[in-house]
Write a protein that holds these residues in place. Sequence first.
Motif, PDB file in Angstrom:
ATOM      1  N   TRP A  92      39.729  16.566 -13.374  1.00 52.59           N
ATOM      2  CA  TRP A  92      39.644  15.841 -14.645  1.00 52.59           C
ATOM      3  C   TRP A  92      38.790  14.607 -14.416  1.00 52.59           C
ATOM      4  O   TRP A  92      39.156  13.713 -13.669  1.00 52.59           O
ATOM      5  CB  TRP A  92      41.045  15.446 -15.088  1.00 52.59           C
ATOM      6  N   HIS A  93      37.597  14.574 -15.048  1.00 53.47           N
ATOM      7  CA  HIS A  93      36.670  13.457 -14.815  1.00 53.47           C
ATOM      8  C   HIS A  93      35.749  13.345 -16.016  1.00 53.47           C
ATOM      9  O   HIS A  93      35.262  14.349 -16.521  1.00 53.47           O
ATOM     10  CB  HIS A  93      35.846  13.722 -13.545  1.00 53.47           C
ATOM     11  N   ASN A  94      35.489  12.135 -16.486  1.00 51.78           N
ATOM     12  CA  ASN A  94      34.710  11.978 -17.723  1.00 51.78           C
ATOM     13  C   ASN A  94      33.206  11.841 -17.481  1.00 51.78           C
ATOM     14  O   ASN A  94      32.439  11.747 -18.428  1.00 51.78           O
ATOM     15  CB  ASN A  94      35.227  10.784 -18.548  1.00 51.78           C
ATOM     16  N   ARG A  95      32.770  11.829 -16.220  1.00 52.46           N
ATOM     17  CA  ARG A  95      31.331  11.763 -15.936  1.00 52.46           C
ATOM     18  C   ARG A  95      30.986  12.869 -14.943  1.00 52.46           C
ATOM     19  O   ARG A  95      31.152  12.703 -13.729  1.00 52.46           O
ATOM     20  CB  ARG A  95      30.943  10.389 -15.385  1.00 52.46           C
ATOM     21  N   PRO A  96      30.492  14.013 -15.436  1.00 52.44           N
ATOM     22  CA  PRO A  96      30.283  15.178 -14.573  1.00 52.44           C
ATOM     23  C   PRO A  96      29.421  14.915 -13.336  1.00 52.44           C
ATOM     24  O   PRO A  96      29.732  15.391 -12.253  1.00 52.44           O
ATOM     25  CB  PRO A  96      29.603  16.183 -15.510  1.00 52.44           C
ATOM     26  N   PHE A  97      28.335  14.140 -13.481  1.00 53.48           N
ATOM     27  CA  PHE A  97      27.457  13.942 -12.326  1.00 53.48           C
ATOM     28  C   PHE A  97      28.154  13.134 -11.235  1.00 53.48           C
ATOM     29  O   PHE A  97      27.963  13.391 -10.039  1.00 53.48           O
ATOM     30  CB  PHE A  97      26.136  13.273 -12.749  1.00 53.48           C
ATOM     31  N   GLU A  98      28.992  12.157 -11.629  1.00 50.65           N
ATOM     32  CA  GLU A  98      29.742  11.378 -10.635  1.00 50.65           C
ATOM     33  C   GLU A  98      30.755  12.264  -9.927  1.00 50.65           C
ATOM     34  O   GLU A  98      30.963  12.138  -8.708  1.00 50.65           O
ATOM     35  CB  GLU A  98      30.447  10.196 -11.300  1.00 50.65           C
ATOM     36  N   ALA A  99      31.389  13.161 -10.684  1.00 47.86           N
ATOM     37  CA  ALA A  99      32.367  14.080 -10.095  1.00 47.86           C
ATOM     38  C   ALA A  99      31.694  14.960  -9.047  1.00 47.86           C
ATOM     39  O   ALA A  99      32.239  15.190  -7.956  1.00 47.86           O
ATOM     40  CB  ALA A  99      33.009  14.930 -11.178  1.00 47.86           C
ATOM     41  N   VAL A 100      30.488  15.456  -9.358  1.00 48.47           N
ATOM     42  CA  VAL A 100      29.751  16.313  -8.417  1.00 48.47           C
ATOM     43  C   VAL A 100      29.390  15.539  -7.157  1.00 48.47           C
ATOM     44  O   VAL A 100      29.595  16.018  -6.027  1.00 48.47           O
ATOM     45  CB  VAL A 100      28.477  16.877  -9.085  1.00 48.47           C
ATOM     46  N   ILE A 101      28.850  14.334  -7.335  1.00 45.46           N
ATOM     47  CA  ILE A 101      28.426  13.552  -6.167  1.00 45.46           C
ATOM     48  C   ILE A 101      29.618  13.133  -5.322  1.00 45.46           C
ATOM     49  O   ILE A 101      29.563  13.158  -4.078  1.00 45.46           O
ATOM     50  CB  ILE A 101      27.575  12.337  -6.613  1.00 45.46           C
ATOM     51  N   ASP A 102      30.721  12.761  -5.954  1.00 47.27           N
ATOM     52  CA  ASP A 102      31.948  12.451  -5.200  1.00 47.27           C
ATOM     53  C   ASP A 102      32.378  13.652  -4.358  1.00 47.27           C
ATOM     54  O   ASP A 102      32.753  13.504  -3.187  1.00 47.27           O
ATOM     55  CB  ASP A 102      33.090  12.071  -6.151  1.00 47.27           C
ATOM     56  N   GLN A 103      32.321  14.832  -4.961  1.00 45.47           N
ATOM     57  CA  GLN A 103      32.696  16.053  -4.246  1.00 45.47           C
ATOM     58  C   GLN A 103      31.759  16.303  -3.059  1.00 45.47           C
ATOM     59  O   GLN A 103      32.194  16.666  -1.960  1.00 45.47           O
ATOM     60  CB  GLN A 103      32.674  17.251  -5.204  1.00 45.47           C
ATOM     61  N   VAL A 104      30.452  16.082  -3.259  1.00 44.77           N
ATOM     62  CA  VAL A 104      29.465  16.249  -2.183  1.00 44.77           C
ATOM     63  C   VAL A 104      29.778  15.309  -1.025  1.00 44.77           C
ATOM     64  O   VAL A 104      29.799  15.706   0.144  1.00 44.77           O
ATOM     65  CB  VAL A 104      28.034  15.984  -2.701  1.00 44.77           C
ATOM     66  N   LEU A 105      30.031  14.045  -1.354  1.00 41.84           N
ATOM     67  CA  LEU A 105      30.279  13.032  -0.327  1.00 41.84           C
ATOM     68  C   LEU A 105      31.606  13.257   0.401  1.00 41.84           C
ATOM     69  O   LEU A 105      31.695  13.082   1.619  1.00 41.84           O
ATOM     70  CB  LEU A 105      30.263  11.628  -0.947  1.00 41.84           C
ATOM     71  N   ALA A 297      15.129  20.488  -5.433  1.00 40.25           N
ATOM     72  CA  ALA A 297      14.705  19.087  -5.313  1.00 40.25           C
ATOM     73  C   ALA A 297      15.297  18.485  -4.050  1.00 40.25           C
ATOM     74  O   ALA A 297      16.512  18.555  -3.827  1.00 40.25           O
ATOM     75  CB  ALA A 297      15.149  18.301  -6.539  1.00 40.25           C
ATOM     76  N   LEU A 298      14.439  17.890  -3.233  1.00 40.36           N
ATOM     77  CA  LEU A 298      14.860  17.324  -1.949  1.00 40.36           C
ATOM     78  C   LEU A 298      14.614  15.820  -1.927  1.00 40.36           C
ATOM     79  O   LEU A 298      13.648  15.331  -2.505  1.00 40.36           O
ATOM     80  CB  LEU A 298      14.082  17.984  -0.798  1.00 40.36           C
ATOM     81  N   LYS A 299      15.486  15.111  -1.239  1.00 44.32           N
ATOM     82  CA  LYS A 299      15.361  13.661  -1.106  1.00 44.32           C
ATOM     83  C   LYS A 299      14.800  13.304   0.281  1.00 44.32           C
ATOM     84  O   LYS A 299      14.880  14.096   1.219  1.00 44.32           O
ATOM     85  CB  LYS A 299      16.745  13.010  -1.241  1.00 44.32           C
ATOM     86  N   PRO A 300      14.275  12.081   0.420  1.00 40.94           N
ATOM     87  CA  PRO A 300      13.877  11.609   1.753  1.00 40.94           C
ATOM     88  C   PRO A 300      15.071  11.590   2.707  1.00 40.94           C
ATOM     89  O   PRO A 300      16.224  11.485   2.263  1.00 40.94           O
ATOM     90  CB  PRO A 300      13.370  10.180   1.484  1.00 40.94           C
ATOM     91  N   ALA A 301      14.789  11.682   3.999  1.00 40.22           N
ATOM     92  CA  ALA A 301      15.861  11.780   4.999  1.00 40.22           C
ATOM     93  C   ALA A 301      16.787  10.569   4.977  1.00 40.22           C
ATOM     94  O   ALA A 301      17.985  10.687   5.243  1.00 40.22           O
ATOM     95  CB  ALA A 301      15.249  11.945   6.390  1.00 40.22           C
ATOM     96  N   ASP A 302      16.240   9.398   4.652  1.00 32.28           N
ATOM     97  CA  ASP A 302      17.041   8.175   4.695  1.00 32.28           C
ATOM     98  C   ASP A 302      17.616   7.798   3.318  1.00 32.28           C
ATOM     99  O   ASP A 302      18.100   6.683   3.122  1.00 32.28           O
ATOM    100  CB  ASP A 302      16.228   7.001   5.251  1.00 32.28           C
ATOM    101  N   TYR A 303      17.573   8.748   2.365  1.00 34.94           N
ATOM    102  CA  TYR A 303      18.050   8.446   1.018  1.00 34.94           C
ATOM    103  C   TYR A 303      19.558   8.196   1.009  1.00 34.94           C
ATOM    104  O   TYR A 303      20.336   8.928   1.621  1.00 34.94           O
ATOM    105  CB  TYR A 303      17.728   9.602   0.068  1.00 34.94           C
ATOM    106  N   ILE A 304      19.960   7.150   0.298  1.00 32.18           N
ATOM    107  CA  ILE A 304      21.381   6.850   0.101  1.00 32.18           C
ATOM    108  C   ILE A 304      21.645   6.815  -1.397  1.00 32.18           C
ATOM    109  O   ILE A 304      20.987   6.083  -2.140  1.00 32.18           O
ATOM    110  CB  ILE A 304      21.762   5.497   0.736  1.00 32.18           C
ATOM    111  N   SER A 305      22.596   7.596  -1.843  1.00 31.68           N
ATOM    112  CA  SER A 305      22.912   7.658  -3.268  1.00 31.68           C
ATOM    113  C   SER A 305      23.504   6.333  -3.734  1.00 31.68           C
ATOM    114  O   SER A 305      24.278   5.698  -3.002  1.00 31.68           O
ATOM    115  CB  SER A 305      23.922   8.784  -3.538  1.00 31.68           C
ATOM    116  N   PRO A 306      23.184   5.887  -4.961  1.00 26.44           N
ATOM    117  CA  PRO A 306      23.794   4.668  -5.503  1.00 26.44           C
ATOM    118  C   PRO A 306      25.312   4.771  -5.568  1.00 26.44           C
ATOM    119  O   PRO A 306      25.999   3.754  -5.657  1.00 26.44           O
ATOM    120  CB  PRO A 306      23.196   4.562  -6.906  1.00 26.44           C
ATOM    121  N   LEU A 307      25.854   5.991  -5.553  1.00 23.11           N
ATOM    122  CA  LEU A 307      27.295   6.163  -5.645  1.00 23.11           C
ATOM    123  C   LEU A 307      27.979   6.073  -4.283  1.00 23.11           C
ATOM    124  O   LEU A 307      29.208   6.079  -4.204  1.00 23.11           O
ATOM    125  CB  LEU A 307      27.643   7.518  -6.289  1.00 23.11           C
ATOM    126  N   GLN A 308      27.183   6.022  -3.210  1.00 28.07           N
ATOM    127  CA  GLN A 308      27.781   5.861  -1.889  1.00 28.07           C
ATOM    128  C   GLN A 308      28.157   4.402  -1.674  1.00 28.07           C
ATOM    129  O   GLN A 308      27.380   3.504  -1.969  1.00 28.07           O
ATOM    130  CB  GLN A 308      26.812   6.313  -0.789  1.00 28.07           C
TER     131      GLN A 308
END
Length: 309
Positions: A92-105, A297-308
């Motif tokens: 249960w989460h009201n912002r789908p993209f945040e839920a996905v990134i939280d799950q990834v992390l 879509a790929l990110k640079p190796a040193d990329y840090i998500s704003p949600l981290q």
Amino acid sequence: METYKNILVVIDPTTDEQKALGRAIDLSIKTNAKLTAFLSIFDFSYEMTTMLSSDERESMRQTVIKDRKVWIEERIKALGAQDKGIDVKVIWHNRPFEAVIDQVLNSNHDIVVKGTHEHDKLKSVIFTPTDWHLLRKCPCPLLLVKDHSWPANGNILAAVNVGSDEHEHQSLNEIITKEAKHLANVINANVHLVNSFPGTPVNIAIEIPEFDASQYNDTMLKHHQDAMAEHAEKYGINKEHTYVKEGLPEDVIESLSQKLDAELVILGTIGRTGLSAALIGNTAEHVIDKLNCDVLALKPADYISPLQS
């Protein structure tokens, strides 16, 4: 990257047809990866029911979550993958993209697979869709799935920026090319490399009459061709599978992907956020709606998500 070990597929709650789930299952079988089917749901009406106690609201949420889990398991069964050990997670989460990134992390997923479709151009600026958020902020590779099949001996088109001396672009070129070669082995496909470059700036040609636009273009073309030849040789890619063309990246990539009937386009995204992202966007976002095939879509190796944190 040697192979994918932990795939996250985002379920589309609006349809029984789960093309991303089908693609993720295929990829997990080919790479022997663990697969998690993920859905975040939220119904504001449950939050606004003031007559219910917090326990009753939580009970209602859990009932909805359980129902959605059963529905996802039915979709998995419809694809003949009920015995593949797919984890199903609904939150249960009201912002789908945040839920996905939280799950990834939290679960160390190494790729996110998600279905996509054409976005309304105006809304994609004002109301940023989940895809755009994930393109900018997802810390691992993001595979956006369309309807194009992945036939054996098909074509992967990798978009590189070999003419740039910037470390970030050079690093992305390496990541993109290695990923293209890896996936080509996984899905039995051919790797093609494309590099676009801008033509003569119109204002320069107007303001400086003695400026030789033709010579400038020839010099730019040779610079990029030489850089592409060096890059392709480094990674053992056939020169006949390399393309250097003048024009905007989104136009060049779309045209070539159509010509090759590519099943997958791989490109880098710097992960711009804020107003500059809304107004300028980046190549991945300009390209994605134009293509009829999947986009990785790929990110640079040193990329840090704003949600981290």
